[in-house]
Structures are given as structure tokens and as C-alpha cells.
Write a protein that holds these residues in place. Sequence first.
Motif, PDB file in Angstrom:
ATOM      1  N   LEU A 102       1.122  -1.385   0.030  1.00  0.00           N
ATOM      2  CA  LEU A 102       0.077  -0.147  -0.061  1.00  0.00           C
ATOM      3  C   LEU A 102       0.822   1.161   0.073  1.00  0.00           C
ATOM      4  O   LEU A 102       0.566   2.312  -0.717  1.00  0.00           O
ATOM      5  N   ALA A 103       2.037   1.249   0.792  1.00  0.00           N
ATOM      6  CA  ALA A 103       2.917   2.382   0.666  1.00  0.00           C
ATOM      7  C   ALA A 103       3.455   2.627  -0.574  1.00  0.00           C
ATOM      8  O   ALA A 103       3.426   3.792  -0.999  1.00  0.00           O
ATOM      9  N   SER A 104       3.719   1.473  -1.220  1.00  0.00           N
ATOM     10  CA  SER A 104       4.347   1.634  -2.545  1.00  0.00           C
ATOM     11  C   SER A 104       3.372   2.166  -3.563  1.00  0.00           C
ATOM     12  O   SER A 104       3.740   3.080  -4.438  1.00  0.00           O
ATOM     13  N   LEU A 105       2.120   1.910  -3.623  1.00  0.00           N
ATOM     14  CA  LEU A 105       0.901   2.575  -4.218  1.00  0.00           C
ATOM     15  C   LEU A 105       0.767   3.943  -3.991  1.00  0.00           C
ATOM     16  O   LEU A 105       0.758   4.838  -4.891  1.00  0.00           O
ATOM     17  N   ALA A 106       0.834   4.284  -2.496  1.00  0.00           N
ATOM     18  CA  ALA A 106       0.684   5.575  -2.095  1.00  0.00           C
ATOM     19  C   ALA A 106       1.844   6.590  -2.732  1.00  0.00           C
ATOM     20  O   ALA A 106       1.508   7.764  -3.077  1.00  0.00           O
ATOM     21  N   ILE A 107       2.917   6.102  -2.847  1.00  0.00           N
ATOM     22  CA  ILE A 107       4.013   7.032  -3.647  1.00  0.00           C
ATOM     23  C   ILE A 107       4.103   6.860  -5.025  1.00  0.00           C
ATOM     24  O   ILE A 107       4.043   7.860  -5.739  1.00  0.00           O
ATOM     25  N   ALA A 108       3.946   5.771  -5.552  1.00  0.00           N
ATOM     26  CA  ALA A 108       3.985   5.215  -7.010  1.00  0.00           C
ATOM     27  C   ALA A 108       3.139   6.299  -7.838  1.00  0.00           C
ATOM     28  O   ALA A 108       3.633   7.045  -8.785  1.00  0.00           O
ATOM     29  N   VAL A 109       1.827   6.421  -7.357  1.00  0.00           N
ATOM     30  CA  VAL A 109       0.600   6.654  -8.158  1.00  0.00           C
ATOM     31  C   VAL A 109      -0.066   7.679  -7.294  1.00  0.00           C
ATOM     32  O   VAL A 109      -1.235   8.104  -7.769  1.00  0.00           O
ATOM     33  N   ALA A 114      -5.089   3.735  -1.065  1.00  0.00           N
ATOM     34  CA  ALA A 114      -3.875   3.105  -0.309  1.00  0.00           C
ATOM     35  C   ALA A 114      -3.357   3.989   1.034  1.00  0.00           C
ATOM     36  O   ALA A 114      -3.004   3.546   2.090  1.00  0.00           O
ATOM     37  N   ALA A 115      -3.263   5.296   0.640  1.00  0.00           N
ATOM     38  CA  ALA A 115      -2.862   6.098   1.873  1.00  0.00           C
ATOM     39  C   ALA A 115      -3.818   6.028   2.958  1.00  0.00           C
ATOM     40  O   ALA A 115      -3.423   5.929   4.076  1.00  0.00           O
ATOM     41  N   ASP A 116      -5.181   6.129   2.671  1.00  0.00           N
ATOM     42  CA  ASP A 116      -5.958   6.038   3.762  1.00  0.00           C
ATOM     43  C   ASP A 116      -6.081   4.964   4.547  1.00  0.00           C
ATOM     44  O   ASP A 116      -6.294   4.921   5.759  1.00  0.00           O
ATOM     45  N   LEU A 117      -5.621   3.766   3.895  1.00  0.00           N
ATOM     46  CA  LEU A 117      -5.704   2.455   4.716  1.00  0.00           C
ATOM     47  C   LEU A 117      -4.413   2.535   5.679  1.00  0.00           C
ATOM     48  O   LEU A 117      -4.606   2.157   6.891  1.00  0.00           O
ATOM     49  N   LEU A 118      -3.394   3.153   5.136  1.00  0.00           N
ATOM     50  CA  LEU A 118      -2.133   3.317   5.950  1.00  0.00           C
ATOM     51  C   LEU A 118      -2.465   4.477   6.929  1.00  0.00           C
ATOM     52  O   LEU A 118      -2.201   4.203   8.026  1.00  0.00           O
TER      53      LEU A 118
END
Length: 298
Positions: A102-109, A114-118
Motif C-alpha cells: 500500500l505504501a508503494s502505491l501511495a508513493i508510485a501513483v 492506499a494512503a488512507d488505509l495506512l
Amino acid sequence: MTANIPGPVRGRVTAAFTDAGVTGALCATDIDTGAAITLGADTPVCTASVHKLCLVATLYREAAAGRVDPTTPLDIPAQGRTPGPTGLAVMRDAARLSLRDLASLAIAVSDNTAADLLWDHLGLDTVNAAMRDLGLTRTVAVHNQAGLYATMLTDAGPGGRTALVDPAAVARLSVLDPARTNRSTPREIAALLGAVWRDEVCAGDWGDELRAVLGVQAWSHRLASGFPFDDVRVSGKTGSLPTQRHEAGVVEYPDGGRYAVAVFTRAASTAATLPGADAVVGRAARVAVDALRAANTP
């Protein structure tokens, strides 16, 4: 060591911003020597999605302390996702991903879901406490991506999202006021990136993985556009709000030079598409990094 921008460099940065129709603030720091070039670096700024740097850094800091396992999987229903133009926010089916993916998705795109799940897993208080512990006392999150988005639509009024190019609607947006939204300063965001690259956020394998995650951003139209070289690595995170286009990242040269750069801009125009305003992030960063590199040349 922090230095005022030399006259010619200040003029080039200011002219670049003016030519692009924006005002801007910048902090560029040599990660190893501490030398810095600044322009309005202590000005409070709305961080928008740049704050995902703080979120992901906290995840890995917590992992290094043994308080979080980034391989923990989360089940992600198809319904109830935070709005956004990329990633899980636009996918239609249920998914199952680890915290670090999820962190990778929050940064990549810049995936808002993904960010809110984190954000939900870690909590805003944990992220804010991590920033305070790192000495970044002016870097504060007050809402997650869903909260930011909802506030923006409420403030925009009956026109909703379509009103966000109307100057009157944009003027009402509290997310453009650093006192009422996720915020920091260019100096503190650059300091966070410097701390990540010096292993001060987390060390060893966790530090290596954090830097790798911060290097996967897909967008190259802002910071990376100023460094179009195959042997120069740019790791960064963009942030966007109506009239505002930002990016913070690290520029690494093959000779070992590495520079943390944070550029925050605000355009006079409310148009959603302003390629020149995007590109000036890279132009201003390049001017600053070139000046830092020249200062280190015997």
C-alpha cells in the motif's frame, strides 16, 4: 550550514517562477554537508499529497521499532474507497495487499485509497508524533485524504468538483490555508528526506526499503524534469491542490552527491492543466542543486 541564495541564483529562481505564472518557496539541501539554498523555506505550506512522505516514513520507522509489521495484509473491499484518479481508488474489485505494498502505491501513483488505509492503520497521532520526534514540529497532519477531499468539496459549494476552476470557489477552500490543513515548510520536508537518506528515520534493511519505496514514483513532469540524465536518480513525491503544484524529493548524482529538494508553488491561474507550472518545479530545483554542486567544486 544554511546560506542565502546568491543574487544571480535568487534571480534565476525568481524569474523561473515568474515566467511560469507562479509564486514559489524552495529548500535544497546537500544531504551530507548540510549546505542549503533557500527561498521562503520557512513559509508554512499546504502539503497535499507530499504529506504521504511523512506517512510512509512513519510506517518504516514503526517497523524498525518493532511496533508494526509492514508485511501485514489488509482486505480491501470494493466499496467505500477514498476518491482519487489512480490505483485502488479506480479499481472495481476487492483486493488484499500488505501495508508496504500500500505504501508503494501511495508513493508510485499517489493512490489516495492506499494512503488512507495506512492512515487508518497507523493513526494521524502516530504520524504527527513521529514528525515531532524527528524535530519537525511544524509538520502536522489534520486529516486523511478522504477528509481533505470532503473538506474541499464542501467548501467549493453546490458546483462541487466542477467549481474548482472558479476563482471564487477556489478562494473558499480551507485546504489552501496552511493553518487549517495538512502542513509543513519546505525546510522541514527537505529535512525529513535528508533524515531518510542518512538512516536517521530507520536504518539497515528498513532504511534501504524505505528509500526504494520513495524511488518508485511514476510522475516525471515536475522534479525529475529538471534532471533528464540516465545516471541521475530522482526519488520524489508530488502534491497537488487547486492552484498548487508541489514536489519534494532527493536527487542523487553518480559522483555521490545527494540533495534533498522541496519546491512548493501556487499559480495565479485556476486552470487545472498548466504544464509550465509543473515544469518550473524541476527548473527551480535544478538551479538550486547546480548552485550547491558548484559551491563544492574546488
